[in-house]
Write a protein that holds these residues in place. Sequence first.
Motif, mmCIF file in Angstrom:
data_model
loop_
_atom_site.group_PDB
_atom_site.id
_atom_site.type_symbol
_atom_site.label_atom_id
_atom_site.label_comp_id
_atom_site.label_asym_id
_atom_site.label_seq_id
_atom_site.Cartn_x
_atom_site.Cartn_y
_atom_site.Cartn_z
ATOM 1 N N GLY A 159 -0.231 21.850 26.917
ATOM 2 C CA GLY A 159 -1.138 20.711 26.985
ATOM 3 C C GLY A 159 -2.398 20.855 26.155
ATOM 4 O O GLY A 159 -2.705 19.988 25.323
ATOM 5 N N PRO A 160 -3.185 21.929 26.357
ATOM 6 C CA PRO A 160 -4.408 22.090 25.564
ATOM 7 C C PRO A 160 -4.153 22.162 24.073
ATOM 8 O O PRO A 160 -4.942 21.661 23.271
ATOM 9 N N LEU A 161 -3.029 22.795 23.678
ATOM 10 C CA LEU A 161 -2.723 22.906 22.255
ATOM 11 C C LEU A 161 -2.400 21.548 21.661
ATOM 12 O O LEU A 161 -2.866 21.205 20.570
ATOM 13 N N VAL A 162 -1.615 20.750 22.383
ATOM 14 C CA VAL A 162 -1.276 19.406 21.898
ATOM 15 C C VAL A 162 -2.541 18.563 21.759
ATOM 16 O O VAL A 162 -2.733 17.855 20.759
ATOM 17 N N ARG A 163 -3.410 18.653 22.747
ATOM 18 C CA ARG A 163 -4.663 17.897 22.702
ATOM 19 C C ARG A 163 -5.525 18.339 21.524
ATOM 20 O O ARG A 163 -6.118 17.509 20.819
ATOM 21 N N GLU A 164 -5.583 19.647 21.299
ATOM 22 C CA GLU A 164 -6.379 20.165 20.189
ATOM 23 C C GLU A 164 -5.832 19.703 18.847
ATOM 24 O O GLU A 164 -6.588 19.332 17.939
ATOM 25 N N LEU A 165 -4.499 19.714 18.717
ATOM 26 C CA LEU A 165 -3.889 19.259 17.472
ATOM 27 C C LEU A 165 -4.145 17.770 17.243
ATOM 28 O O LEU A 165 -4.438 17.343 16.130
ATOM 29 N N PHE A 166 -4.051 16.983 18.298
ATOM 30 C CA PHE A 166 -4.299 15.548 18.166
ATOM 31 C C PHE A 166 -5.742 15.280 17.742
ATOM 32 O O PHE A 166 -6.006 14.486 16.833
ATOM 33 N N LEU A 167 -6.683 15.975 18.400
ATOM 34 C CA LEU A 167 -8.080 15.800 18.043
ATOM 35 C C LEU A 167 -8.341 16.270 16.611
ATOM 36 O O LEU A 167 -9.159 15.689 15.886
ATOM 37 N N GLY A 168 -7.632 17.323 16.201
ATOM 38 C CA GLY A 168 -7.790 17.808 14.835
ATOM 39 C C GLY A 168 -7.348 16.782 13.809
ATOM 40 O O GLY A 168 -7.951 16.667 12.730
ATOM 41 N N ILE A 169 -6.320 16.002 14.152
ATOM 42 C CA ILE A 169 -5.831 14.970 13.238
ATOM 43 C C ILE A 169 -6.816 13.809 13.167
ATOM 44 O O ILE A 169 -7.214 13.369 12.082
ATOM 45 N N VAL A 170 -7.251 13.316 14.326
ATOM 46 C CA VAL A 170 -8.103 12.127 14.333
ATOM 47 C C VAL A 170 -9.516 12.435 13.847
ATOM 48 O O VAL A 170 -10.258 11.527 13.467
ATOM 49 N N ARG A 171 -9.903 13.713 13.869
ATOM 50 C CA ARG A 171 -11.225 14.088 13.375
ATOM 51 C C ARG A 171 -11.202 14.586 11.932
ATOM 52 O O ARG A 171 -12.249 14.872 11.364
ATOM 53 N N ASN A 172 -10.027 14.688 11.366
ATOM 54 C CA ASN A 172 -9.914 15.186 9.990
ATOM 55 C C ASN A 172 -10.570 14.194 9.032
ATOM 56 O O ASN A 172 -10.185 13.014 8.989
ATOM 57 N N PRO A 173 -11.563 14.628 8.239
ATOM 58 C CA PRO A 173 -12.276 13.689 7.370
ATOM 59 C C PRO A 173 -11.380 13.047 6.320
ATOM 60 O O PRO A 173 -11.635 11.917 5.889
ATOM 61 N N LEU A 174 -10.331 13.748 5.892
ATOM 62 C CA LEU A 174 -9.436 13.164 4.896
ATOM 63 C C LEU A 174 -8.595 12.047 5.508
ATOM 64 O O LEU A 174 -8.353 11.013 4.867
ATOM 65 N N ILE A 175 -8.132 12.264 6.744
ATOM 66 C CA ILE A 175 -7.381 11.213 7.419
ATOM 67 C C ILE A 175 -8.282 10.017 7.687
ATOM 68 O O ILE A 175 -7.902 8.852 7.470
ATOM 69 N N LEU A 176 -9.501 10.272 8.162
ATOM 70 C CA LEU A 176 -10.451 9.184 8.420
ATOM 71 C C LEU A 176 -10.773 8.420 7.134
ATOM 72 O O LEU A 176 -10.870 7.186 7.143
ATOM 73 N N ALA A 177 -10.937 9.156 6.041
ATOM 74 C CA ALA A 177 -11.223 8.508 4.761
ATOM 75 C C ALA A 177 -10.039 7.676 4.303
ATOM 76 O O ALA A 177 -10.215 6.566 3.769
ATOM 77 N N ALA A 178 -8.828 8.198 4.495
ATOM 78 C CA ALA A 178 -7.639 7.445 4.100
ATOM 79 C C ALA A 178 -7.531 6.146 4.887
ATOM 80 O O ALA A 178 -7.246 5.080 4.331
ATOM 81 N N VAL A 179 -7.766 6.227 6.205
ATOM 82 C CA VAL A 179 -7.709 5.026 7.037
ATOM 83 C C VAL A 179 -8.773 4.023 6.608
ATOM 84 O O VAL A 179 -8.511 2.818 6.491
#
Length: 320
Positions: A159-179
Amino acid sequence: MLNVLSGFAVVVVIIALGYAVGRRGLLGPNAVYPLNMFVFYLATPALLINFLRDADLATVFGENLAMVVVSTLLAGAVGFLGYRYLARRRVSDSLVTMLACSYCNGSNLGIPVTTHVLDDPTASLPVIIFQVALYGPVTVLLLDVTSRRTPHGTGRTLGPLVRELFLGIVRNPLILAAVTGIVLSLVHSRTGRELPDLATEPLSLLAAGAVPAALVAFGLSMADVTVLDRDTSPRRSVWLASLMKTVGHPLLAYATARLLFDASGAVLLAVVVVAALPTAQNVFTYAQRFGVNTVLARDSAVVSTMLSIPSIAVITVLLG
């Protein structure tokens, strides 16, 4: 072809300049980290937003993404199966080798290279999105499953690992910039509205610093690296993984693009150049986190980086 080669020559010159500065210590002992953070959090996101807001989204996320996914999975499968069944290593060790053979440095090196060599910073965006949003997280989950037992035989919850990975994706500046860039592009195409100069000028200034800062930081990082230690490094495996990344992966990308998607011209060149990018340092981060095959991950990133320069040069000559 001359424009492509001259663009690649610019990349090599700036990397060499960063290396020379690093060897002389002109920017101090810890210059790589803040320079990379500037590139990662400010300059590269600005570059992506600036380009994507006027880009053809169908071209960026159409067949290009499919070609990236197929060739990456093929290269990773070769690395995993070879290390698992020919070298007879553990599944967790083989997963790290899989990443070393297929996980591209699509951001720190990929965006500067594609910007100067191909005049298209979005060429590496499909591989960034695939790796950050799917390939990396799934492999990390597999690493956790295959290496999660403690000395007392109890397992860690996912659980904690999945949550950490999800937060890592949504907080990634490149992903945010792409969106952000995609949203701006859709708004512009449907309403004709554009960003005001007060927003576009700072974006352009920051974007202009992404390529030189990233390449200088990369050259700096190469100045103090010691790899292929005789006593600690699995040198044969490192060389094989690095060759797979910089030669095998591009060949698989070429075959995939030509045979499955009938790609040619600039599209084909972009797919193969991106595939020839070296192993990302994220692979070492993942390996270090689980204490699995860390030396191979570290050394493969460095060796494949050195091999990628002549590899990309040859690709630009043959396909440019």
